[in-house]
Design an enzyme around this catalytic site. Structure first.
Site, PDB file in Angstrom:
ATOM      1  N   GLU A 110       0.959  -1.248  -0.058  1.00  0.00           N
ATOM      2  CA  GLU A 110      -0.088   0.028   0.020  1.00  0.00           C
ATOM      3  C   GLU A 110       0.939   1.201  -0.141  1.00  0.00           C
ATOM      4  O   GLU A 110       1.803   1.255   1.031  1.00  0.00           O
ATOM      5  CB  GLU A 110      -0.874   0.070   1.311  1.00  0.00           C
TER       6      GLU A 110
ATOM      7  N   LYS B 128      -9.161   3.860  -2.127  1.00  0.00           N
ATOM      8  CA  LYS B 128      -9.318   2.965  -0.900  1.00  0.00           C
ATOM      9  C   LYS B 128     -10.643   3.574  -0.409  1.00  0.00           C
ATOM     10  O   LYS B 128     -11.084   4.742  -0.271  1.00  0.00           O
ATOM     11  CB  LYS B 128      -8.370   3.313   0.040  1.00  0.00           C
TER      12      LYS B 128
ATOM     13  N   CYS C  73      -5.812  -2.912   1.482  1.00  0.00           N
ATOM     14  CA  CYS C  73      -5.641  -3.095   2.782  1.00  0.00           C
ATOM     15  C   CYS C  73      -7.134  -3.552   3.758  1.00  0.00           C
ATOM     16  O   CYS C  73      -7.581  -4.636   3.384  1.00  0.00           O
ATOM     17  CB  CYS C  73      -4.933  -2.117   3.549  1.00  0.00           C
TER      18      CYS C  73
END
Length: 261
Positions: free
Chosen positions: A45, A116, A150
């Site tokens: 990430e 994200k 994530c």
């Protein structure tokens, strides 16, 4: 289309704020992965900039799609002959930064993007603005794939949405910390098994100024089986042939009429 895709997950230490250094490290990792026949390499990430770098630095280093960093990664992909999924800060229209990932094909062309959706903890919420769009699937050499970042993969809905969109593999740049081993030990494997798809989870090892990372980068097959897993510490390139054929009966037998999705 082959019924397997050879994918590399690159577990490495963060090198915050040094984009030039990180591009050089990426080139070396891609060379090593390509030498072992990998078709795709996945970084951790926010690899390009480092993860825990402050809002000001995330916004300073963020680029619009098509920026100079994307061009540099595209050149690496073409030269090394493999697709690259890399984490980076992306500039939002507001001037804020998304926590983003981009896939560039071996031809240097963008295959897909993800920002994200689920922000984790104070660092994520301070540094980034959340994406308000549903994760999307896209084509890679005749197979559908998706990306998450994530914390996104820890939500069953995220992976299920991609699986229902036809994804056979989900690629996940991550920065998971010490004390959260249950993600690799349980959740990543469960997401793969319950959707009958491959999941590739590329994590940091070592530490930055804020966090210590737990490694354990993981490649799972569509029955939740471990195809490859790195150790908890130390840089490592793990590579596995990930099946792209459907597995299991959960998607076919689910009662969408009851759940509304």
């Amino acid at each position: 289309m082959s019924n397997m895709t050879r994918i590399a997950a690159w577990q490495c230490e963060p090198r915050p704020l040094d984009v030039t250094l990180n591009l050089g490290r990426l080139d070396d990792a891609c060379a090593a992965a390509a030498a072992q026949g990998a078709q795709v390499l996945v970084t951790p990430e926010m690899f390009i900039s480092g993860y825990a770098i402050s809002r000001a630095e995330a916004e300073r280093l963020a680029e619009h799609p098509g920026g100079t960093t994307q061009a540099a990664v595209a050149e690496i992909a073409r030269r090394r002959g493999l697709a690259i999924v890399y984490g980076h800060p992306e500039r939002a229209h507001s001037g804020r930064a998304y926590n983003a990932a981009t896939m560039i094909g071996a031809d240097g062309k963008v295959r897909g993007r993800h920002r994200k959706v689920h922000l984790f903890g104070d660092v994520d919420r301070e540094q980034f603005v959340a994406n308000s769009e549903r994760p999307a699937t896209f084509d890679l050499d005749g197979s559908r794939v998706g990306m998450l970042i994530c914390y996104d993969v820890e939500f069953p809905e995220s992976v299920r949405s991609l699986a229902l969109g036809g994804a056979r593999t989900v690629l996940v740049p991550t920065a998971n910390m010490i004390g959260c081993d249950q993600v690799q030990e349980i959740l990543v494997r469960a997401r793969a098994c319950e959707n009958g798809i491959g999941v590739v989870y590329a994590n940091y090892c070592g530490a930055d100024a804020v966090f210590e990372y737990n490694g354990l980068s993981t490649i799972c097959g569509p029955r939740g089986e471990l195809l490859a897993q790195a150790g908890p510490a130390g840089e490592e390139l793990i590579i596995a042939d990930v099946p792209v054929e459907p597995a299991g009966t959960y998607l076919a037998d689910r009662r969408a009429d009851l759940y509304g999705t």
